[in-house]
Scaffold this motif. Structure first.
Motif, PDB file in Angstrom:
ATOM      1  N   THR A 253      42.558  14.608  10.273  1.00 34.00           N
ATOM      2  CA  THR A 253      41.510  13.977   9.465  1.00 34.00           C
ATOM      3  C   THR A 253      41.056  12.727  10.221  1.00 34.00           C
TER       4      THR A 253
ATOM      5  N   ILE B 167      44.395   9.525   2.223  1.00 32.38           N
ATOM      6  CA  ILE B 167      43.811  10.623   3.018  1.00 32.38           C
ATOM      7  C   ILE B 167      44.931  11.456   3.657  1.00 32.38           C
TER       8      ILE B 167
ATOM      9  N   GLY C 214      43.955  14.312   1.757  1.00 30.36           N
ATOM     10  CA  GLY C 214      42.676  14.626   2.398  1.00 30.36           C
ATOM     11  C   GLY C 214      42.646  16.067   2.888  1.00 30.36           C
TER      12      GLY C 214
ATOM     13  N   TYR D 110      36.361  10.947   6.212  1.00 24.19           N
ATOM     14  CA  TYR D 110      36.173  10.130   5.001  1.00 24.19           C
ATOM     15  C   TYR D 110      35.728   8.730   5.407  1.00 24.19           C
TER      16      TYR D 110
ATOM     17  N   LEU E  96      35.370   9.583  -0.707  1.00 22.63           N
ATOM     18  CA  LEU E  96      36.770   9.152  -0.813  1.00 22.63           C
ATOM     19  C   LEU E  96      37.128   8.857  -2.275  1.00 22.63           C
TER      20      LEU E  96
END
Ligand code: NAD
Ligand code: TDX
Length: 329
Positions: A168, A224, A228, A234, A282
């Protein structure tokens, strides 16, 4: 977790945050450049945090450390725009080759990576633009720093798409808080006042930055990593847009000085006008919210931290100001 660059400002705040809020066992990999400070990791429990001094471009070392951990959180970077304008080379080495080196090790051992990046990859906005940056804004970086960060993001995206890397990315706005190097805007002005130097504002100071407390950046990164979706980006921001002149006047008045007791100095070449983050994804997808939405209160606490921790910043101050003086800033 392997956390790169955690002797620096945001990475060290993240490690303090992890120790206080989770049971995660952390290994730090940091080269201790001028921006790394052992004092930023002092006092952390030895059974939770191990510090390794080394370069993220060192493939053998990176290989060994990535293999031994489950998750890699990648903060290490050359991070200062002004430095990148005078000596871009270390930015290419660390931000591009260093990220590539990590990616190859993460790929080899099928680990999970979270890559830390910046809103500067999107370029800048007009002051009156009603739009803010989103995950769909095209990349348009301005400086050697932001272009190497953009390059590192694109490498991560390519490794996700081509090799199914479990990664991510987050792009955050300007951070403030404790343990930020005195080369950066807010700590420079606070420590100038504390040392009897006048604060220095680039140009007219109308440039807007979107401020977020470093602890809010940390809580968002942890969220995250926990929840995530792999392969996603994000944006992290706390609706903290302010122009530099207003921030400087707030610092001056909070420290008992007249609001105009500063110098205008030569502007930064290519100076981005405005950054602004839309962090709806987010907030809605991962339920994240900032814990420090009040910039003025966070700034006062940050000023107090610099007052109380002169031993932390004093050794960097004279050299940093000497470098700025040479540049007319
Ligand atoms: P910093 O300059 O304070 O810290 C960087 C750390 O990385 C230092 O400890 C340094 O020693 C280490 N490092 C540099 N080169 C290295 C190498 N080759 N190998 C290993 N370690 C190395 O930076 P920061 O402000 O804490 O930023 C951390 C990350 O967050 C960066 O990736 C930056 O792009 C990103 N970011 C910063 C901000 C901000 O406002 N400061 C905002 C958004 C994103
Ligand atoms: O003395 C100064 N006077 C001044 O007016 C300094 C050091 C800066 N400035 C201005 C330039 C910027 O408009 O203040 C603003 C903030 O400057 P920096 O602290 O250098 O941050 P910026 O260039 O916005 O980049 C920061 O946020 C995004 C971080 O350094 C990056 O690592 C991050 O990606």
């Amino acid at each position: 977790m392997l956390v790169t660059g955690a002797a620096g400002f945001i990475g060290s705040n993240f490690v303090h945050y992890l120790v206080a809020n989770t049971d995660v066992i952390v290994t730090v990999l940091d080269k201790f450049t001028y921006a790394g400070n052992a004092a930023s990791l002092a006092g952390l429990p030895e059974n939770r945090v191990t510090v390794v001094r080394g370069d993220i471009c060192d493939a053998e070392l990176v290989d060994q450390l990535v293999r031994a951990n489950d998750v890699v959180v990648h903060y290490a970077a050359e991070s200062h725009n002004d430095n990148s304008l005078h000596d871009p080379r270390p930015f290419l080495d660390t931000n591009i080759i260093g990220t590539y080196t990590l990616l190859e090790a993460v790929r080899r051992y099928e680990k999970r990576l979270h890559h830390i990046s910046t809103d500067e990859v999107y370029g800048d906005l007009e002051l009156d633009d009603p739009n803010r940056f989103t995950e769909h804004t095209p990349y348009n970086p301005s400086s050697p720093y932001s272009s190497t960060k953009a390059g590192s993001d694109l490498l991560v995206r390519a490794w996700v798409r081509s090799f199914d890397l479990q990664a991510t990315i987050s792009n955050c706005s300007n951070n403030y808080g404790p343990r930020q190097h005195v080369e950066k805007f807010i700590p420079r002005q606070i420590t100038n006042i504390l040392t009897g130097e006048r604060p220095k504002l680039y140009g007219e100071g109308l440039n807007v930055r979107d401020w977020i407390h470093a602890d809010d950046h940390s809580s968002a990164v942890l969220r995250i990593i926990e929840a995530g979706r792999l392969g996603e980006t994000y944006l992290i921001g706390a609706d903290g847009e302010k122009n530099n002149k207003d921030v400087l006047e707030l610092i001056l008045t909070s420290m008992g000085q007249p609001a105009d007791a500063y110098d205008h100095v030569v502007d930064r070449p290519g100076h981005d006008l405005r950054y602004a983050i839309d962090s709806t994804k987010l907030r809605e997808e991962l339920g994240w919210q900032p814990a420090f939405p009040d910039f003025e209160r966070g700034l006062t606490a940050t000023i107090d931290w610099y007052r109380e921790n002169e031993a932390w910043w004093r050794p960097q101050k004279a050299e940093t100001e000497a470098k700025y003086r040479e540049q007319g800033q």
